[in-house]
Write an enzyme that holds these catalytic residues in place. Structure first.
Site, short mmCIF file in Angstrom:
data_model
loop_
_atom_site.label_atom_id
_atom_site.label_comp_id
_atom_site.label_asym_id
_atom_site.label_seq_id
_atom_site.Cartn_x
_atom_site.Cartn_y
_atom_site.Cartn_z
CE LYS A 1 25.85 33.50 -16.85
NZ LYS A 1 26.61 32.44 -17.32
CB SER B 1 28.17 37.53 -15.36
OG SER B 1 27.73 38.83 -15.38
CE1 TYR C 1 23.34 35.84 -17.95
CE2 TYR C 1 24.10 37.61 -16.89
CZ TYR C 1 24.37 36.63 -17.67
OH TYR C 1 25.53 36.31 -18.33
#
Length: 257
Positions: free
Chosen positions: A165, A148, A161
């Site tokens: 990533k 991402s 998160y």
């Protein structure tokens, strides 16, 4: 071989995790439309069967194999069942991921940290290792990890998160460095904001999305299908000299700051 033929995936077998909906489904369909035999995989068998049957109705080759990638036995079953059915594995797309927490770093706890790391980092690492042995025996393969832009540029309230990533990006580079000698390529795709159920908490916020669309050069969020073309390239022989690469598809988000 002509350049056009290098994009053809006929005869190749692709496993795509988290592919019963969203980006994963779009990627699976794109690979299948380009000739690959695809294994649709997510946690629920009925969900993957539905997608596989839909693909078959379109004249595409597909099967559904349920797999919770956080479960060791299910990861092993995904690879072994793919080999049993198709006899090989040429492409692995590590797409499945979770984001159970939206908030500041100090507001979470160890249980959430362990859960997100287990699914977003540990599971793709172990699944790639399982696929690697078969790709090595075949003389090559392509691993495509879905990260991402949050793994490149820190977002607000997405710290855990983002950490996972970012780890995905470095895992990709190490896979490429260590496994290139076996003909195995590994690349990572970093999508921006995509209109999927996974990101609904972001794009359903009218104020947030208005600000995002004003900021990014292309003035909109992406549709899942817009990630498929890049993966199709990285899966094919047209990208035969591409490995360890970090490829962004974000509408210009990273250059808009």
């Amino acid at each position: 071989m002509s350049i056009k033929k290098k994009f053809d995936l006929t005869g190749k077998v692709a496993v795509i995790t988290g592919s019963s909906k969203g980006i994963g489904k779009a990627i699976a369909q794109g690979l299948a439309e380009n000739g690959a035999k695809v294994v649709v995989s997510s946690r629920k068998q009925n969900a993957v069967d539905e997608v596989a049957e839909n693909f078959k109705s379109m004249g595409l080759e597909a099967i559904g194999i349920a797999c919770h990638i956080g479960d060791e036995d299910q990861r092993k079953d995904l690879i072994s069942k793919t080999i049993a059915h198709y006899g090989r594995i040429d492409i692995l797309v590590n797409n499945a991921a979770i984001n159970p927490y939206y908030g500041p770093l100090e507001g979470s706890d160890e249980a959430v940290f362990d859960k997100i790391m287990n699914v977003n980092v540990k599971a793709p690492w172990l699944l790639s290792n399982l696929a690697q042995s078969h790709m090595k025996e075949q003389g090559g393969g392509s691993i495509i990890n879905i990260s991402s832009v949050e793994g490149v540029h820190p977002g607000f309230r997405l710290g855990l998160y983002s950490m996972t990533k970012s780890a995905m990006i470095m895992m990709t580079k190490n896979q490429a460095k260590e496994w290139g000698r076996y003909g195995i390529r590994s690349n990572v795709v970093c999508p921006g904001l995509i209109k999927t159920k996974f990101s609904e908490s972001l794009w359903s916020n009218e104020k947030l999305i208005a600000g995002y669309e004003q900021m990014v050069p292309l003035k909109r969020m992406a549709e899942p299908e817009e990630m498929a073309g890049l993966v199709m390239l990285l899966a094919s022989d047209a990208s035969s000299y591409m490995t360890g690469g970090v490829y962004v598809a974000d509408g210009g988000y990273l250059i808009s700051g």
